[in-house]
Design a protein around this motif. Structure first.
Motif, PDB file in Angstrom:
ATOM      1  N   LYS A  70       0.844  -1.205   0.000  1.00 24.27           N
ATOM      2  CA  LYS A  70       0.000   0.000   0.000  1.00 24.27           C
ATOM      3  C   LYS A  70       0.873   1.247   0.000  1.00 24.27           C
ATOM      4  N   GLU A  71       0.265   2.356  -0.389  1.00 20.89           N
ATOM      5  CA  GLU A  71       1.005   3.607  -0.469  1.00 20.89           C
ATOM      6  C   GLU A  71       0.934   4.387   0.840  1.00 20.89           C
ATOM      7  N   LEU A  72       2.077   4.972   1.209  1.00 20.23           N
ATOM      8  CA  LEU A  72       2.136   5.909   2.322  1.00 20.23           C
ATOM      9  C   LEU A  72       2.360   7.297   1.736  1.00 20.23           C
ATOM     10  N   HIS A  73       1.472   8.226   2.037  1.00 22.09           N
ATOM     11  CA  HIS A  73       1.571   9.580   1.494  1.00 22.09           C
ATOM     12  C   HIS A  73       2.076  10.540   2.569  1.00 22.09           C
ATOM     13  N   GLU A  74       3.099  11.282   2.213  1.00 16.73           N
ATOM     14  CA  GLU A  74       3.742  12.194   3.164  1.00 16.73           C
ATOM     15  C   GLU A  74       2.759  13.135   3.845  1.00 16.73           C
ATOM     16  N   ASP A  75       1.878  13.748   3.067  1.00 19.04           N
ATOM     17  CA  ASP A  75       1.014  14.776   3.655  1.00 19.04           C
ATOM     18  C   ASP A  75       0.105  14.225   4.745  1.00 19.04           C
ATOM     19  N   GLU A  76      -0.321  12.969   4.624  1.00 16.46           N
ATOM     20  CA  GLU A  76      -1.227  12.389   5.614  1.00 16.46           C
ATOM     21  C   GLU A  76      -0.510  12.146   6.948  1.00 16.46           C
ATOM     22  N   TYR A  77       0.723  11.681   6.892  1.00 16.38           N
ATOM     23  CA  TYR A  77       1.463  11.400   8.126  1.00 16.38           C
ATOM     24  C   TYR A  77       1.950  12.690   8.791  1.00 16.38           C
ATOM     25  N   ALA A  78       2.388  13.629   7.986  1.00 20.75           N
ATOM     26  CA  ALA A  78       2.777  14.926   8.550  1.00 20.75           C
ATOM     27  C   ALA A  78       1.572  15.585   9.233  1.00 20.75           C
ATOM     28  N   TYR A  79       0.397  15.463   8.612  1.00 24.88           N
ATOM     29  CA  TYR A  79      -0.802  16.075   9.187  1.00 24.88           C
ATOM     30  C   TYR A  79      -1.195  15.405  10.498  1.00 24.88           C
ATOM     31  N   ASP A  80      -1.120  14.090  10.552  1.00 21.76           N
ATOM     32  CA  ASP A  80      -1.479  13.378  11.774  1.00 21.76           C
ATOM     33  C   ASP A  80      -0.552  13.760  12.931  1.00 21.76           C
ATOM     34  N   ILE A  81       0.730  13.868  12.646  1.00 25.47           N
ATOM     35  CA  ILE A  81       1.684  14.255  13.693  1.00 25.47           C
ATOM     36  C   ILE A  81       1.425  15.694  14.139  1.00 25.47           C
TER      37      ILE A  81
END
Length: 266
Positions: A70-81
């Motif tokens: 599956k794909e990990l997208h930078e913007d989603e993880y940066a936003y969660d943090i």
């Protein structure tokens, strides 16, 4: 008198939980239903103002990694943090602005965070053009900066790097060229991370670096800023820092601790 007391109790019991929490004043809907309500646990950051910026968003997902097909997208993880960090700062009495916002995605505990293009810059559509996109968030920060009267105002930018798959990295930090306060803040975050690794993984060490870099968002924004790259999205070990929700929370906790230390030195 008893009659009116019973009527009031019945009314309160009929209120949705979120509405009651909002009346208490400690409610931030961007954090998501599960985490929107929060209690202020201390005043350690009372008087501090933070502008929190997660990288990319909207039409730009940032870098993309692969994890278990599956794909990990930078913007989603940066936003969660960023959301987790903001919640910790709010709990300590700070004033917090989330510059990049997604009204649907609050704090999430899944390993793979689904990508979307809903993110806005404080309600405004994010442009595809890179310079326009960066300028938009800088303008938002500077507008708020001019309004806030606090003597301690800091911007925190969170990104995820993309390097060769074999290249494992620690979290590393940038500050604006010539910014002594930015360097002090970045060094404080670095020291905090090193101390945490020494405590929890004593034989591991921590190699995250601090350096100045002429990044657009550091150069064009007024508040003192620190820019964090939290790992290599292509590397299997660094991915654990992203896909494990407790690790995302640990990043937020450690950054918060460093900001508290820097605030006390203001």
């Amino acid at each position: 008198m008893k009659k009116y007391g019973c009527m009031l109790l019945a009314f309160l019991l009929c209120l949705p939980l979120g509405m009651y929490a909002r009346k208490k004043g400690h409610y931030e809907p961007l954090l998501g239903k599960k985490y929107a309500s929060y209690a202020v646990i201390s005043s350690s950051l009372k008087g501090a103002v933070f502008y929190l910026v997660s990288g990319h968003g909207g039409p730009d997902p940032g870098c993309i990694g692969k994890y278990q097909g599956k794909e990990l997208h930078e913007d989603e993880y940066a936003y969660d943090i960023i959301l987790r960090l903001g919640r910790e700062l709010l709990k300590r009495g700070a004033k917090v602005y989330f510059i990049i916002q997604d009204k649907k995605d609050g704090i999430r505990n899944q390993a793979v965070l689904n990508n979307s293009k809903r993110e806005t810059c404080m309600g405004k559509e994010i442009p595809l053009n890179q310079v326009a996109r960066l300028q938009q968030r800088c303008d938002a920060i500077n507008r708020l900066y001019r309004q806030d009267k606090s003597r301690y105002k800091r911007a925190v930018f969170i990104h995820v790097d993309s390097r060769a798959r074999h290249n494992q990295t620690d979290v590393y930090f940038y500050h604006a060229p010539g910014s002594s306060k930015g360097k002090r803040l970045a060094k404080e975050v670095q020291r905090t991370f090193r101390a945490k690794y020494d405590r929890h993984q004593p034989n591991r060490g921590f190699d995250g670096t601090v350096s100045e870099r002429n990044l657009f968002v550091l150069r064009k924004t007024n508040p003192v800023g620190v820019f964090l790259e939290v790992g290599n999205i292509q590397n299997a070990q660094d991915q654990k820092r992203l896909v494990i929700a407790d690790n995302r929370q640990a990043l937020a906790n450690w950054i918060t601790l460093a900001l508290e230390k820097d605030f006390r030195k203001k």
